[in-house]
Structures are given as C-alpha cells and as structure tokens.
Design a protein around this motif. Structure first.
Motif, short mmCIF file in Angstrom:
data_model
loop_
_atom_site.label_atom_id
_atom_site.label_comp_id
_atom_site.label_asym_id
_atom_site.label_seq_id
_atom_site.Cartn_x
_atom_site.Cartn_y
_atom_site.Cartn_z
N ARG A 216 -0.32 -8.24 3.25
CA ARG A 216 0.56 -9.36 2.90
C ARG A 216 1.91 -9.16 3.57
NH1 ARG A 216 3.88 -12.76 0.91
NH2 ARG A 216 3.61 -13.88 -1.03
N GLY A 217 2.45 -10.23 4.13
CA GLY A 217 3.80 -10.19 4.68
C GLY A 217 4.82 -10.10 3.57
N MET A 218 5.92 -9.42 3.84
CA MET A 218 6.99 -9.23 2.85
C MET A 218 8.31 -9.76 3.42
SD MET A 218 5.82 -7.76 0.09
CE MET A 218 4.04 -7.67 -0.15
N PRO A 219 9.13 -10.35 2.54
CA PRO A 219 10.36 -11.00 3.00
C PRO A 219 11.56 -10.06 3.14
CG PRO A 219 10.09 -11.40 0.67
CD PRO A 219 8.87 -10.62 1.13
N SER B 98 8.51 -7.45 6.92
CA SER B 98 7.57 -6.33 7.02
C SER B 98 6.21 -6.77 6.51
CB SER B 98 8.08 -5.12 6.23
OG SER B 98 8.26 -5.46 4.88
N GLU B 99 5.28 -5.84 6.54
CA GLU B 99 3.91 -6.11 6.10
C GLU B 99 3.45 -4.92 5.26
OE1 GLU B 99 0.94 -8.28 8.78
OE2 GLU B 99 0.40 -6.16 8.97
N VAL B 100 2.72 -5.22 4.20
CA VAL B 100 2.16 -4.18 3.34
C VAL B 100 0.64 -4.30 3.37
CG1 VAL B 100 1.89 -3.38 0.96
CG2 VAL B 100 4.14 -4.04 1.81
N THR B 101 -0.02 -3.18 3.57
CA THR B 101 -1.47 -3.10 3.46
C THR B 101 -1.79 -2.14 2.33
OG1 THR B 101 -1.77 -3.51 5.83
CG2 THR B 101 -3.62 -2.48 4.66
N VAL B 102 -2.69 -2.58 1.45
CA VAL B 102 -3.16 -1.74 0.36
C VAL B 102 -4.65 -1.53 0.55
CG1 VAL B 102 -3.48 -1.54 -2.14
CG2 VAL B 102 -1.44 -2.62 -1.24
N HIS B 103 -5.09 -0.29 0.40
CA HIS B 103 -6.50 0.07 0.54
C HIS B 103 -6.92 0.83 -0.71
CE1 HIS B 103 -10.14 1.15 2.83
NE2 HIS B 103 -10.14 2.19 2.00
N ILE B 104 -8.05 0.42 -1.29
CA ILE B 104 -8.57 1.08 -2.49
C ILE B 104 -10.02 1.46 -2.26
CG2 ILE B 104 -9.14 0.78 -4.93
CD1 ILE B 104 -6.72 -0.99 -5.18
N SER B 105 -10.36 2.69 -2.64
CA SER B 105 -11.75 3.17 -2.60
C SER B 105 -12.23 3.35 -4.03
CB SER B 105 -11.83 4.52 -1.88
OG SER B 105 -11.36 4.41 -0.57
N ASP C 148 -8.74 12.46 -13.22
CA ASP C 148 -9.90 12.47 -14.09
C ASP C 148 -10.90 11.36 -13.75
OD1 ASP C 148 -8.15 10.55 -15.02
OD2 ASP C 148 -8.19 11.19 -17.10
N HIS C 149 -10.61 10.61 -12.70
CA HIS C 149 -11.53 9.62 -12.13
C HIS C 149 -11.57 9.84 -10.62
CE1 HIS C 149 -10.73 7.58 -15.98
NE2 HIS C 149 -11.96 7.15 -15.83
N PRO C 150 -12.24 10.89 -10.16
CA PRO C 150 -12.19 11.24 -8.74
C PRO C 150 -12.82 10.18 -7.82
CG PRO C 150 -13.76 12.63 -9.90
CD PRO C 150 -13.05 11.83 -10.93
N GLY C 151 -13.52 9.22 -8.36
CA GLY C 151 -14.10 8.16 -7.55
C GLY C 151 -13.13 7.05 -7.22
N TYR C 152 -11.85 7.23 -7.58
CA TYR C 152 -10.84 6.21 -7.34
C TYR C 152 -9.70 6.80 -6.52
CZ TYR C 152 -6.85 3.17 -8.18
OH TYR C 152 -5.75 2.37 -8.00
N ALA C 153 -9.35 6.15 -5.43
CA ALA C 153 -8.22 6.56 -4.61
C ALA C 153 -7.70 5.35 -3.85
CB ALA C 153 -8.64 7.65 -3.63
N GLY C 154 -6.47 5.46 -3.38
CA GLY C 154 -5.93 4.36 -2.60
C GLY C 154 -4.67 4.74 -1.87
N TRP C 155 -4.23 3.82 -1.04
CA TRP C 155 -2.98 4.01 -0.32
C TRP C 155 -2.33 2.66 -0.06
CZ3 TRP C 155 -3.27 1.43 4.26
CH2 TRP C 155 -4.50 1.36 4.92
N LEU C 156 -1.03 2.71 0.17
CA LEU C 156 -0.23 1.53 0.51
C LEU C 156 0.61 1.92 1.71
CD1 LEU C 156 1.79 -0.76 -1.80
CD2 LEU C 156 2.98 0.43 0.04
N GLN C 157 0.58 1.08 2.72
CA GLN C 157 1.32 1.35 3.95
C GLN C 157 2.23 0.16 4.25
OE1 GLN C 157 0.97 4.22 6.17
NE2 GLN C 157 2.91 3.32 6.83
N VAL C 158 3.51 0.45 4.51
CA VAL C 158 4.47 -0.59 4.89
C VAL C 158 4.75 -0.44 6.38
CG1 VAL C 158 6.74 -1.58 4.45
CG2 VAL C 158 5.54 -0.41 2.60
N SER C 159 4.79 -1.56 7.08
CA SER C 159 5.12 -1.53 8.50
C SER C 159 6.07 -2.68 8.84
CB SER C 159 3.85 -1.63 9.35
OG SER C 159 3.14 -2.81 9.05
N ASP C 160 6.83 -2.49 9.91
CA ASP C 160 7.78 -3.51 10.34
C ASP C 160 7.04 -4.72 10.90
OD1 ASP C 160 10.31 -2.30 9.79
OD2 ASP C 160 9.94 -0.92 11.45
#
Length: 139
Positions: free
Chosen positions: A8-11, A95-102, A77-89
């Motif tokens: 998603r783009g961010m203002p 800017s733009e934010v990408t969120v990834h969830i496993s 305590d829930h090892p099957g769940y992980a994620g990350w968020l990355q901000v870029s110009d």
C-alpha cells in the motif's frame, strides 16, 4: 503453508512511516481489529485477541531494524506464524509499505485465505490513515 502479502502507498516519507509502523505503543491503532500487542521486553511482544488461537496472552518475537526500515515478528508459542513489514521510498515524498505473513497451518485458498487478505488490506488502510493523521496534524 500459506503466504500472504499486500502493498500500500503511504502519504509520507519512509522514515515517518517506519517510525509509526514500528512503534509498539500505537500498533493497536492499525493492526487488525481483534489483535492487540504490548511491549514485554527487549525483542518480545505480548499479543492477545480473538485472532490468536488459544486463550490468554501469547509471547511473540519482535525486531525493528531502523537502518533497513523493516519490522519482523513471529509467534514464540505459535511457531507457524511469522511476518515482516518493509517500508520503501516512493516518488514525491511518499512511501510504500509491504506486509508479508506466513501461516504454516492455514490454506492459501478459500474463505479463510480471503479473510486474511482482507485483514491485511484493512490494516494497511488503517496504517495509511494513522500516517496521514500523524504527519499532517499538530505536533
């Protein structure tokens, strides 16, 4: 195993967006409704809410990397769940934010997968609203 990702783009500038996205004290403002987090010490969070399987509060791992404009998390305590968020110009001071969830125990198709995608999209919308309010409001 299901992998979900949304962008998603961010203002606002990436450093402003990262500052908001990585601030544990205000994350509940933009995380999915039904999920709340609280700082529980260096590198850990305590999470609760109806979106987390089981009852009570759960400990999660948390790492914010300001030099990379990246946030990473996972369920201790829930090892099957992980994620990350990355901000870029992006262009023009945005800017733009990408969120990834496993989610290891979730299907990547069907009603539940659609629900997870909807939660991601709504969270990014709420983050954009928070960024807009904090970057254009008074001090």
């Amino acid at each position: 195993m299901a992998e979900f990702e949304a962008t998603r783009g961010m203002p606002a500038d990436s450093t402003i967006v990262y500052g908001i996205a990585s601030d544990v004290e205000i994350m509940d403002r933009w995380l999915p409704q039904g999920l709340s987090v609280h700082d529980s010490g260096p590198g850990t969070l305590e999470a609760g809410g109806e979106l987390i399987p089981g009852s009570g509060r759960h400990e999660g791992l948390f790492r914010a990397s300001p030099d990379q404009l990246r946030v990473e998390w996972g369920g201790r305590d829930h090892p099957g769940y992980a994620g990350w968020l990355q901000v870029s110009d992006a262009a023009g001071g945005t800017s733009e934010v990408t969120v990834h969830i496993s989610l290891l125990d979730e299907p990547d198709t069907g009603a539940r997968a659609d629900e997870v995608r909807g939660l991601l999209d709504r969270s990014l919308d709420r983050l954009a609203d928070e960024v807009s309010a904090r970057s254009s409001g008074p001090g």
